[in-house]
Design a protein around this motif. Structure first.
Motif, PDB file in Angstrom:
ATOM      1  N   VAL A   1      32.782   2.850 165.952  1.00 20.02           N
ATOM      2  CA  VAL A   1      32.645   3.868 164.910  1.00 20.02           C
ATOM      3  C   VAL A   1      31.630   4.900 165.372  1.00 20.02           C
ATOM      4  CG1 VAL A   1      31.944   4.340 162.524  1.00 20.02           C
ATOM      5  CG2 VAL A   1      33.238   2.263 163.051  1.00 20.02           C
ATOM      6  N   ILE A   2      31.954   6.173 165.177  1.00 14.90           N
ATOM      7  CA  ILE A   2      31.040   7.272 165.492  1.00 14.90           C
ATOM      8  C   ILE A   2      30.648   7.940 164.185  1.00 14.90           C
ATOM      9  CG2 ILE A   2      30.722   9.413 166.779  1.00 14.90           C
ATOM     10  CD1 ILE A   2      33.110   8.488 168.554  1.00 14.90           C
ATOM     11  N   THR A   3      29.355   8.082 163.956  1.00 14.60           N
ATOM     12  CA  THR A   3      28.888   8.677 162.696  1.00 14.60           C
ATOM     13  C   THR A   3      27.611   9.470 162.952  1.00 14.60           C
ATOM     14  OG1 THR A   3      28.430   8.200 160.368  1.00 14.60           O
ATOM     15  CG2 THR A   3      27.492   6.683 161.977  1.00 14.60           C
ATOM     16  N   SER A   4      27.043  10.005 161.901  1.00 14.83           N
ATOM     17  CA  SER A   4      25.738  10.664 161.989  1.00 14.83           C
ATOM     18  C   SER A   4      24.831  10.066 160.924  1.00 14.83           C
ATOM     19  CB  SER A   4      25.874  12.173 161.792  1.00 14.83           C
ATOM     20  OG  SER A   4      26.245  12.466 160.473  1.00 14.83           O
ATOM     21  N   ASN A   5      23.533  10.291 161.093  1.00 16.30           N
ATOM     22  CA  ASN A   5      22.618   9.715 160.104  1.00 16.30           C
ATOM     23  C   ASN A   5      22.856  10.326 158.732  1.00 16.30           C
ATOM     24  OD1 ASN A   5      21.550  12.226 160.954  1.00 16.30           O
ATOM     25  ND2 ASN A   5      19.427  11.574 160.588  1.00 16.30           N
ATOM     26  N   THR A   6      23.052  11.654 158.690  1.00 22.05           N
ATOM     27  CA  THR A   6      23.257  12.347 157.425  1.00 22.05           C
ATOM     28  C   THR A   6      24.206  13.522 157.620  1.00 22.05           C
ATOM     29  OG1 THR A   6      21.387  13.825 157.796  1.00 22.05           O
ATOM     30  CG2 THR A   6      20.932  11.792 156.579  1.00 22.05           C
ATOM     31  N   SER A   7      24.540  14.138 156.516  1.00 21.29           N
ATOM     32  CA  SER A   7      25.298  15.389 156.505  1.00 21.29           C
ATOM     33  C   SER A   7      24.572  16.369 155.607  1.00 21.29           C
ATOM     34  CB  SER A   7      26.715  15.131 155.983  1.00 21.29           C
ATOM     35  OG  SER A   7      27.414  16.341 155.776  1.00 21.29           O
ATOM     36  N   LYS A   8      24.560  17.634 155.981  1.00 22.92           N
ATOM     37  CA  LYS A   8      23.976  18.678 155.137  1.00 22.92           C
ATOM     38  C   LYS A   8      25.117  19.448 154.491  1.00 22.92           C
ATOM     39  CE  LYS A   8      20.133  19.723 155.088  1.00 22.92           C
ATOM     40  NZ  LYS A   8      19.018  19.308 154.204  1.00 22.92           N
ATOM     41  N   ARG A   9      25.115  19.481 153.163  1.00 21.54           N
ATOM     42  CA  ARG A   9      26.239  20.129 152.470  1.00 21.54           C
ATOM     43  C   ARG A   9      25.771  20.662 151.119  1.00 21.54           C
ATOM     44  NH1 ARG A   9      31.694  20.471 153.038  1.00 21.54           N
ATOM     45  NH2 ARG A   9      32.988  20.380 151.167  1.00 21.54           N
ATOM     46  N   GLY A  10      25.897  21.962 150.940  1.00 26.27           N
ATOM     47  CA  GLY A  10      25.518  22.569 149.674  1.00 26.27           C
ATOM     48  C   GLY A  10      24.057  22.368 149.324  1.00 26.27           C
ATOM     49  N   GLY A  11      23.204  22.355 150.328  1.00 23.66           N
ATOM     50  CA  GLY A  11      21.777  22.161 150.096  1.00 23.66           C
ATOM     51  C   GLY A  11      21.361  20.724 149.897  1.00 23.66           C
ATOM     52  N   LYS A  12      22.305  19.824 149.962  1.00 23.52           N
ATOM     53  CA  LYS A  12      22.012  18.406 149.763  1.00 23.52           C
ATOM     54  C   LYS A  12      22.120  17.645 151.085  1.00 23.52           C
ATOM     55  CE  LYS A  12      23.968  18.513 145.084  1.00 23.52           C
ATOM     56  NZ  LYS A  12      25.052  17.988 144.200  1.00 23.52           N
ATOM     57  N   THR A  13      21.336  16.598 151.186  1.00 23.82           N
ATOM     58  CA  THR A  13      21.423  15.708 152.328  1.00 23.82           C
ATOM     59  C   THR A  13      22.216  14.474 151.912  1.00 23.82           C
ATOM     60  OG1 THR A  13      19.298  16.469 153.199  1.00 23.82           O
ATOM     61  CG2 THR A  13      20.127  14.359 154.010  1.00 23.82           C
ATOM     62  N   ILE A  14      23.326  14.244 152.612  1.00 21.14           N
ATOM     63  CA  ILE A  14      24.242  13.160 152.242  1.00 21.14           C
ATOM     64  C   ILE A  14      24.166  12.070 153.311  1.00 21.14           C
ATOM     65  CG2 ILE A  14      26.651  12.560 151.767  1.00 21.14           C
ATOM     66  CD1 ILE A  14      26.982  15.650 151.153  1.00 21.14           C
ATOM     67  N   PRO A  15      23.807  10.848 152.927  1.00 19.10           N
ATOM     68  CA  PRO A  15      23.734   9.771 153.919  1.00 19.10           C
ATOM     69  C   PRO A  15      25.122   9.325 154.349  1.00 19.10           C
ATOM     70  CG  PRO A  15      23.300   8.913 151.723  1.00 19.10           C
ATOM     71  CD  PRO A  15      23.433  10.396 151.569  1.00 19.10           C
ATOM     72  N   LEU A  16      25.346   9.282 155.656  1.00 19.28           N
ATOM     73  CA  LEU A  16      26.615   8.790 156.178  1.00 19.28           C
ATOM     74  C   LEU A  16      26.463   7.427 156.845  1.00 19.28           C
ATOM     75  CD1 LEU A  16      28.370  11.927 157.744  1.00 19.28           C
ATOM     76  CD2 LEU A  16      28.661  10.937 155.481  1.00 19.28           C
TER      77      LEU A  16
ATOM     78  N   PRO B   1      24.303  29.327 149.700  1.00 20.53           N
ATOM     79  CA  PRO B   1      23.424  29.371 148.524  1.00 20.53           C
ATOM     80  C   PRO B   1      23.964  30.220 147.374  1.00 20.53           C
ATOM     81  CG  PRO B   1      22.584  30.801 150.231  1.00 20.53           C
ATOM     82  CD  PRO B   1      23.752  30.107 150.823  1.00 20.53           C
ATOM     83  N   ASP B   2      25.033  30.976 147.629  1.00 15.93           N
ATOM     84  CA  ASP B   2      25.700  31.691 146.547  1.00 15.93           C
ATOM     85  C   ASP B   2      27.165  31.831 146.911  1.00 15.93           C
ATOM     86  OD1 ASP B   2      26.151  34.150 148.120  1.00 15.93           O
ATOM     87  OD2 ASP B   2      24.007  34.485 147.906  1.00 15.93           O
ATOM     88  N   ALA B   3      27.945  32.425 146.023  1.00 14.51           N
ATOM     89  CA  ALA B   3      29.393  32.495 146.204  1.00 14.51           C
ATOM     90  C   ALA B   3      29.825  33.552 147.213  1.00 14.51           C
ATOM     91  CB  ALA B   3      30.070  32.745 144.860  1.00 14.51           C
ATOM     92  N   GLY B   4      28.878  34.125 147.918  1.00 15.31           N
ATOM     93  CA  GLY B   4      29.223  35.058 148.990  1.00 15.31           C
ATOM     94  C   GLY B   4      29.201  34.423 150.364  1.00 15.31           C
ATOM     95  N   ARG B   5      28.990  33.088 150.421  1.00 12.25           N
ATOM     96  CA  ARG B   5      28.779  32.445 151.726  1.00 12.25           C
ATOM     97  C   ARG B   5      29.977  32.601 152.665  1.00 12.25           C
ATOM     98  NH1 ARG B   5      25.272  28.368 153.653  1.00 12.25           N
ATOM     99  NH2 ARG B   5      25.317  28.560 155.928  1.00 12.25           N
ATOM    100  N   PHE B   6      31.192  32.404 152.165  1.00 16.95           N
ATOM    101  CA  PHE B   6      32.364  32.568 153.036  1.00 16.95           C
ATOM    102  C   PHE B   6      32.402  33.965 153.639  1.00 16.95           C
ATOM    103  CE2 PHE B   6      35.912  29.279 151.906  1.00 16.95           C
ATOM    104  CZ  PHE B   6      35.109  28.261 152.397  1.00 16.95           C
ATOM    105  N   TRP B   7      32.135  34.955 152.804  1.00 15.64           N
ATOM    106  CA  TRP B   7      32.254  36.343 153.255  1.00 15.64           C
ATOM    107  C   TRP B   7      31.105  36.694 154.198  1.00 15.64           C
ATOM    108  CZ3 TRP B   7      36.615  35.373 151.916  1.00 15.64           C
ATOM    109  CH2 TRP B   7      36.987  34.945 150.645  1.00 15.64           C
ATOM    110  N   GLN B   8      29.950  36.077 153.974  1.00 13.68           N
ATOM    111  CA  GLN B   8      28.821  36.275 154.898  1.00 13.68           C
ATOM    112  C   GLN B   8      29.146  35.711 156.275  1.00 13.68           C
ATOM    113  OE1 GLN B   8      26.212  33.143 155.131  1.00 13.68           O
ATOM    114  NE2 GLN B   8      26.089  33.998 157.183  1.00 13.68           N
ATOM    115  N   VAL B   9      29.779  34.527 156.311  1.00 19.14           N
ATOM    116  CA  VAL B   9      30.156  33.919 157.587  1.00 19.14           C
ATOM    117  C   VAL B   9      31.193  34.787 158.299  1.00 19.14           C
ATOM    118  CG1 VAL B   9      31.269  31.913 158.661  1.00 19.14           C
ATOM    119  CG2 VAL B   9      29.582  31.569 156.853  1.00 19.14           C
TER     120      VAL B   9
END
Length: 650
Positions: free
Chosen positions: A187-202, A340-348
């Motif tokens: 299994v290949i994993t990471s310690n955490t994931s960063k998503r929407g300002g939150k740290t998600i344990p994987l 951090p706001d609803a413009g993120r897709f367009w900023q990218v």
């Protein structure tokens, strides 16, 4: 199923802008020639493309073997390596070209050239080999949307190992099911994931999955995405960087047979057990390569962003494999469209000069709510083509996408396909005239038709069962460890045993354009995720106070479908605050068992489910209740019609 009528009346037609037509590699005349060739010589059409587009270590002489239909095999005596076709083939002339632009949730940016990607993939391929992984072994990848996920996938392909990517939003229980079914060695994993300002344990989810069972797993490789502490089990777990320390940046790609499995991808099924969709190496890669050339017309100066996670088939075909095989530059994004706001897709899109943007109607509908002012703050002038995937797009969202994001100048490539098809099946080319809400016409070499319940082919304007009449290279090969399920699910028609049954209903309009009307089975499409009702029902029933449950979908403006659950308790029906508390508890229970995406939006309680006397749950009645419709169907076969009154009371 038969005689389905569309309530949508859409007459607008959008011709491709002249600059798009002039740039397109495939013009209207060439497209018609391709269709004619495919119609005249189906096998020769695909075989010629396979010889032209892919690099073979051993050229094939057999185009299609249909001696064991519906187990179709393509290019059966040929050998190739998928990783070589995605990376090495470009090193002579594109070594310094950017292959991947990565933007993290917090805005951090990394870039990998094709040479750098090659080195990384080779080092990790050597790492996997050193950990005892070899050709044919299964590797489960449970990672965030970061470059290391693609590196891991490509490394598996390089050594001939079979990967199975599990979406990082799935729970430990769902992960365990998939590891055990695949018989994964590593299994290949990471310690955490960063998503929407939150740290998600994987990694902790992997630990929980492996705590009971999963005896096949010998090693867990952990990539440290963040500085957060991670528990490592001695003798089993190893740090990614430590494991690859000192490894060579070259690994000779292992030739595999065209029919050798490249990956397994588990999709929810209506029987409760996830289906391990098995895809081949040669046939899958051919369609992945072609559709990136055909639908997205990718050229050297393009920057292509498919927003899908690699845990889904879209992330396989339009992130990890297809765009790289044509030598494109891709964007990978770790975050969500509203942080951090609803413009993120367009900023990218602005910051990375994206030219081709491919996302889900769910995301488009969610961002529409914020109006046009937000995207208008960003420079989207580099956008050339827009794409949609995952579900039919409603005309209102299509028009907003076309007018606001595309400035009326970008064709919308509305693609219909499935995990099981491997790549686009019905979709426009950039030069195709478009109708809002229609995925237009089948690709050359894809023979689609619409049947009634007796297997008769329907004419224009008649809704029915969508089928594919002839095999194509990237089609599913089988369901892993369950071949009977493969045949019964995808080739169930006694009168047409070799027709691939899609599971969607559709109709063709007078111009031959296809309109997808929805699923004919019980698989839900929630925010672009396909979820089996039985999995959600099983999760509900695993709660100690639940005796039985049935789940259906109801339309939702943003998510496409919302989950509506009808629950029978083994306690007295709660009232007031107790009822509200139990509903909240059940929603969280489903989230833990499967993942947050499966949380029911609506939970109703009754003393029984509406069943026929033979014990069959009448789901069509539940769908009517979920939608708030008056029940007009025949209820005479119900064992107890008073049950409906209970569920109609929220």
């Amino acid at each position: 199923m038969s005689n389905i009528e569309s309530i949508l009346t859409e007459t607008r037609l959008f011709e491709a802008p002249e600059p798009i037509k002039k740039r397109a590699a495939i013009n209207e005349d060439t497209l018609e020639q391709m269709r004619a060739k495919a119609s005249k010589d189906h096998v020769g059409f695909w075989s010629d493309l396979a010889k032209e587009k892919l690099i073979w270590t051993k050229p094939f002489t057999v185009g299609l073997d249909e001696s064991n239909a519906p187990h179709y095999q393509w290019f059966t005596d040929g050998e190739l390596n998928v990783s070589y076709n995605c990376i090495d083939r470009h090193l002579d002339d594109k070594a310094d070209k950017t292959a991947i632009i990565f933007e993290g949730d917090t805005g951090d940016v990394e870039r990998y050239t094709y040479k750098e990607l090659h080195d990384q993939v080779c080092r990790f391929a050597n790492t996997l080999t050193a950990q005892g992984v070899s050709k044919g072994d299964r590797v489960v990848i449970y990672m965030p949307m970061i470059p290391q996920a693609v590196i891991a996938m490509q490394a598996c392909a390089r050594i001939g190992a079979i990967h199975s990517v599990v979406f990082g939003g799935f729970s430990a229980e769902a992960l365990r099911d998939r590891i055990e079914n695949a018989g994964a060695k590593l299994v290949i994993t990471s310690n955490t994931s960063k998503r929407g300002g939150k740290t998600i344990p994987l990694k902790s989810a992997v630990d929980a999955a492996l705590e009971k069972g999963c005896d096949s797993v010998k090693r867990v490789i952990v990539y440290k995405r963040t500085a957060d502490e991670v528990a490592m089990q001695s003798g089993r777990d190893i740090d990614w960087l430590e494991a690859e320390a000192g490894m060579s940046n070259y690994h000779e790609p292992v030739p595999v047979n065209a029919e050798d499995p490249l990956f397994l991808l588990y999709t929810s099924g209506s029987t409760g057990t996830p289906k391990g969709v098995q895809h081949s190496s040669g046939g899958y890669l051919l369609n992945a390569h072609l559709t990136n050339e055909w639908m997205f017309d990718l050229k050297d100066d393009d920057v292509f962003w498919c927003t899908a996670d690699v845990g889904w088939i879209t992330g396989h075909t339009y992130v990890a494999y297809g765009p790289l095989s044509v030598g494109a530059t891709i964007v990978m994004f770790e975050g969500v469209p509203t942080y951090p706001d609803a413009g993120r897709f367009w900023q990218v899109c602005q910051d990375h000069a994206v030219t081709v943007f491919y996302t889900a109607p769910t995301a488009i509908r969610a961002l529409m709510k914020f109006g046009a002012d937000l995207p208008n703050q960003y420079d989207l002038s580099k956008l050339r083509l827009l794409g949609t995937v995952g579900e039919p797009i409603n005309p209102e969202a299509w028009m907003w996408y076309h007018d606001v994001i595309g400035r009326g100048e970008c064709p919308i490539i509305d693609t219909w396909w499935q995990t099981e098809t491997g790549a686009h099946m019905i979709a426009p080319f950039p030069v195709t005239a478009l109708k809002p809400g229609s995925c237009t016409q089948p690709l050359p070499g894809i023979d689609a038709a619409i049947l009634d319940e007796e297997g008769n082919e329907l004419g224009r304007g008649e809704g029915g069962l969508l089928v594919i009449k002839k095999p194509w290279p990237s089609m599913i090969r089988t369901v892993w460890n369950d071949d009977d399920r493969y045949k019964s699910t995808y080739f169930p028609l006694a009168h047409q045993p070799n027709y691939y049954v899609v599971g969607d209903s559709a109709y063709q309009d007078k111009d031959g354009y296809f309109w997808i009307l929805g699923r004919i089975d019980d698989v839900l499409n929630v925010s672009g995720h396909r979820l089996g009702t039985m999995e959600i029902e099983s999760a509900l029933v695993s709660h100690p106070q639940v005796a039985e449950a049935a789940v259906v979908g109801r339309p939702h403006d943003v998510k496409g479908e919302a989950v509506a659950a009808f629950v029978v308790l083994n306690i007295d029906l709660p009232k007031g605050d107790a009822r509200s508390a139990l509903i909240a508890e059940l929603r969280e229970h489903v989230s833990k068992e499967i993942g947050p995406i499966a949380k029911p939006d609506d939970i109703r309680f009754g003393t029984n489910l509406p069943k026929t006397r033979s014990g069959k749950i009448m789901r069509r009645l539940l769908r009517s209740i979920a939608k708030g419709e008056e029940i007009t169907q025949d209820t005479s076969t119900l064992e107890d019609s008073t049950i409906l009154d209970q569920f109609q009371q929220k």
